[in-house]
Design an enzyme around this catalytic site. Sequence first.
Site, PDB file in Angstrom:
ATOM      1  N   GLY A 136       0.754  -1.248   0.000  1.00  0.00           N
ATOM      2  CA  GLY A 136       0.000   0.000   0.000  1.00  0.00           C
ATOM      3  C   GLY A 136       0.782   1.296   0.000  1.00  0.00           C
ATOM      4  O   GLY A 136       0.208   2.360   0.216  1.00  0.00           O
TER       5      GLY A 136
ATOM      6  N   TRP B  38       2.089   2.976  -2.496  1.00  0.00           N
ATOM      7  CA  TRP B  38       1.628   3.897  -3.565  1.00  0.00           C
ATOM      8  C   TRP B  38       0.255   4.472  -3.189  1.00  0.00           C
ATOM      9  O   TRP B  38      -0.015   5.643  -3.429  1.00  0.00           O
ATOM     10  CB  TRP B  38       1.571   3.175  -4.917  1.00  0.00           C
ATOM     11  CG  TRP B  38       2.912   3.064  -5.585  1.00  0.00           C
ATOM     12  CD1 TRP B  38       4.127   3.040  -4.973  1.00  0.00           C
ATOM     13  CD2 TRP B  38       3.185   2.966  -6.999  1.00  0.00           C
ATOM     14  NE1 TRP B  38       5.123   2.937  -5.914  1.00  0.00           N
ATOM     15  CE2 TRP B  38       4.571   2.884  -7.151  1.00  0.00           C
ATOM     16  CE3 TRP B  38       2.384   2.928  -8.126  1.00  0.00           C
ATOM     17  CZ2 TRP B  38       5.193   2.781  -8.404  1.00  0.00           C
ATOM     18  CZ3 TRP B  38       2.983   2.818  -9.378  1.00  0.00           C
ATOM     19  CH2 TRP B  38       4.371   2.752  -9.516  1.00  0.00           C
TER      20      TRP B  38
ATOM     21  N   ASP C   2      -5.672  -5.427  -5.337  1.00  0.00           N
ATOM     22  CA  ASP C   2      -4.570  -6.403  -5.230  1.00  0.00           C
ATOM     23  C   ASP C   2      -5.150  -7.780  -4.936  1.00  0.00           C
ATOM     24  O   ASP C   2      -6.256  -7.893  -4.406  1.00  0.00           O
ATOM     25  CB  ASP C   2      -3.578  -6.009  -4.110  1.00  0.00           C
ATOM     26  CG  ASP C   2      -2.208  -6.657  -4.320  1.00  0.00           C
ATOM     27  OD1 ASP C   2      -1.267  -5.942  -4.733  1.00  0.00           O
ATOM     28  OD2 ASP C   2      -2.081  -7.875  -4.106  1.00  0.00           O
TER      29      ASP C   2
ATOM     30  N   ASP D 247      -8.203  -9.760  -8.924  1.00  0.00           N
ATOM     31  CA  ASP D 247      -7.147 -10.123  -9.877  1.00  0.00           C
ATOM     32  C   ASP D 247      -7.245  -9.176 -11.078  1.00  0.00           C
ATOM     33  O   ASP D 247      -8.296  -9.095 -11.714  1.00  0.00           O
ATOM     34  CB  ASP D 247      -7.398 -11.579 -10.306  1.00  0.00           C
ATOM     35  CG  ASP D 247      -6.310 -12.110 -11.200  1.00  0.00           C
ATOM     36  OD1 ASP D 247      -5.511 -11.310 -11.727  1.00  0.00           O
ATOM     37  OD2 ASP D 247      -6.263 -13.339 -11.388  1.00  0.00           O
TER      38      ASP D 247
ATOM     39  N   ASP E 175       1.937  -1.050 -10.221  1.00  0.00           N
ATOM     40  CA  ASP E 175       3.282  -1.438  -9.762  1.00  0.00           C
ATOM     41  C   ASP E 175       3.344  -2.963  -9.651  1.00  0.00           C
ATOM     42  O   ASP E 175       4.077  -3.507  -8.839  1.00  0.00           O
ATOM     43  CB  ASP E 175       3.533  -0.762  -8.404  1.00  0.00           C
ATOM     44  CG  ASP E 175       4.961  -0.911  -7.915  1.00  0.00           C
ATOM     45  OD1 ASP E 175       5.862  -1.065  -8.755  1.00  0.00           O
ATOM     46  OD2 ASP E 175       5.171  -0.890  -6.692  1.00  0.00           O
TER      47      ASP E 175
ATOM     48  N   LYS F 210       4.856  -0.390 -14.070  1.00  0.00           N
ATOM     49  CA  LYS F 210       6.198  -0.966 -13.921  1.00  0.00           C
ATOM     50  C   LYS F 210       6.479  -1.894 -15.099  1.00  0.00           C
ATOM     51  O   LYS F 210       5.619  -2.659 -15.512  1.00  0.00           O
ATOM     52  CB  LYS F 210       6.248  -1.765 -12.610  1.00  0.00           C
ATOM     53  CG  LYS F 210       7.514  -2.600 -12.522  1.00  0.00           C
ATOM     54  CD  LYS F 210       8.054  -2.736 -11.152  1.00  0.00           C
ATOM     55  CE  LYS F 210       7.305  -3.662 -10.253  1.00  0.00           C
ATOM     56  NZ  LYS F 210       7.690  -3.424  -8.867  1.00  0.00           N
TER      57      LYS F 210
HETATM   58  N1  SAM Z   1       2.838  -0.616  -5.160  1.00  0.00           N
HETATM   59  C1  SAM Z   1       2.885  -1.462  -3.977  1.00  0.00           C
HETATM   60  C2  SAM Z   1       3.298  -0.609  -2.819  1.00  0.00           C
HETATM   61  O1  SAM Z   1       3.769   0.499  -3.051  1.00  0.00           O
HETATM   62  O2  SAM Z   1       3.126  -1.026  -1.673  1.00  0.00           O
HETATM   63  C3  SAM Z   1       3.823  -2.627  -4.163  1.00  0.00           C
HETATM   64  C4  SAM Z   1       3.326  -3.619  -5.170  1.00  0.00           C
HETATM   65  S1  SAM Z   1       4.164  -5.148  -5.080  1.00  0.00           S
HETATM   66  C5  SAM Z   1       5.693  -4.756  -5.825  1.00  0.00           C
HETATM   67  C6  SAM Z   1       3.404  -6.096  -6.340  1.00  0.00           C
HETATM   68  C7  SAM Z   1       1.975  -6.513  -6.025  1.00  0.00           C
HETATM   69  O3  SAM Z   1       1.421  -7.040  -7.237  1.00  0.00           O
HETATM   70  C8  SAM Z   1       1.844  -7.633  -4.987  1.00  0.00           C
HETATM   71  O4  SAM Z   1       1.153  -7.138  -3.855  1.00  0.00           O
HETATM   72  C9  SAM Z   1       1.002  -8.701  -5.709  1.00  0.00           C
HETATM   73  O5  SAM Z   1       0.023  -9.296  -4.873  1.00  0.00           O
HETATM   74  C10 SAM Z   1       0.346  -7.888  -6.809  1.00  0.00           C
HETATM   75  N2  SAM Z   1      -0.126  -8.676  -7.947  1.00  0.00           N
HETATM   76  C11 SAM Z   1       0.605  -9.529  -8.730  1.00  0.00           C
HETATM   77  N3  SAM Z   1      -0.203 -10.074  -9.671  1.00  0.00           N
HETATM   78  C12 SAM Z   1      -1.457  -9.553  -9.485  1.00  0.00           C
HETATM   79  C13 SAM Z   1      -2.713  -9.730 -10.133  1.00  0.00           C
HETATM   80  N4  SAM Z   1      -2.840 -10.562 -11.172  1.00  0.00           N
HETATM   81  N5  SAM Z   1      -3.789  -9.034  -9.698  1.00  0.00           N
HETATM   82  C14 SAM Z   1      -3.669  -8.202  -8.625  1.00  0.00           C
HETATM   83  N6  SAM Z   1      -2.498  -7.987  -7.974  1.00  0.00           N
HETATM   84  C15 SAM Z   1      -1.415  -8.664  -8.384  1.00  0.00           C
END
Ligand code: SAM
Length: 316
Positions: A53, A55, A85, A101, A126, A166
């Site tokens: 969280g 961002w 997420d 998702d 991200d 990203k």
């Molecule tokens: N932007 C976040 C922050 O600042 O705290 C960090 C994000 S973290 C690098 C990547 C996130 O992508 C993870 O929490 C993961 O659960 C989510 N994620 C990966 N594939 C996903 C999907 N298909 N749908 C939703 N979330 C997904």
Amino acid sequence: MGRASRDKRDIYYRKAKEEGWRARSAFKLLQIDEEFNIFEGVKRVVDLCAAPGSWSQVLSRKLYLPTKLSADSRDSDLPLIVAIDLQPMAPIEGVIQVQGDITNARTAEVVIRHFDGCKADLVVCDGAPDVTGLHDMDEFVQSQLILAGLTIVAHVLREGGKFIAKIFRGKDTSLLYCQLKLFFPLVTFAKPKSSRNSSIEAFAVCENYSPPEGFDPKNLHRLLEKVGSPSGANNLDCSSGWLEGPNKVYIPFLACGDLSGYDSDRSYPLPKVADGIYKSLDPVQPPIAPPYKRALELKKASSHGIQELEKLSLDS
Ligand code: SAM
């Protein structure tokens, strides 16, 4: 690596805790904003792949809280922030959370419902899959996640809006650039100062959403399969190597964030404190249901099991 050692080796990790961010990634979005002014005029925003969280915290602090605290603001003026997420995350003021998702197109419907049928001014993503270390594989899976993000964008972003995503730099970066250029006349790949040089990560900053005339979001994948040239001149098959030779695409790549600021690849000494012992801060908000939780439980259970077995064999 212990927490104190990480505090020394990762200045943005330490600063994140000092400033109350849940993750060091907050600085990446802040540095992108310093360069591109992405929050100007934004009232509705979607944070894709938002957990834990940081961002969403940036969005809340930059957009929601200042409006809420301004004396003459009404509820209807408050910006709407929707964060999505797979993982649940602890609440953040002014952020609506959706556990879902982003590869599921129905997630877009949920967002639009929260915006009362209106469209977003900004979508940020991200997202990152669990990396395997196999570079090509990781880049491929990451690009699939961006395309999922782009599908959501096609349904929820207003014309003229912005998309920040990203990316992983690799051999298909040019293709991704061309695909994004079909929808955004201005695409810049940016590397914030807080993102390590050693990391293949960068961010696509896509401005002025302008889908092709008559574009139907349901046909996004068909359009991307036959991606046009960056100028939109021809529909050429991407598999035929058309991005080589005279067609080679030169991608604008920009370092952003205060370039005289902290270098994410350097170690910095811990700050001096009165009693001489710097106390490492706890993380601001550990994940509430991380995907690795079950693995840790299993590991703990199995090491208990081994200890029990060892005890039994010593007793016998
Ligand atoms: N932007 C976040 C922050 O600042 O705290 C960090 C994000 S973290 C690098 C990547 C996130 O992508 C993870 O929490 C993961 O659960 C989510 N994620 C990966 N594939 C996903 C999907 N298909 N749908 C939703 N979330 C997904």
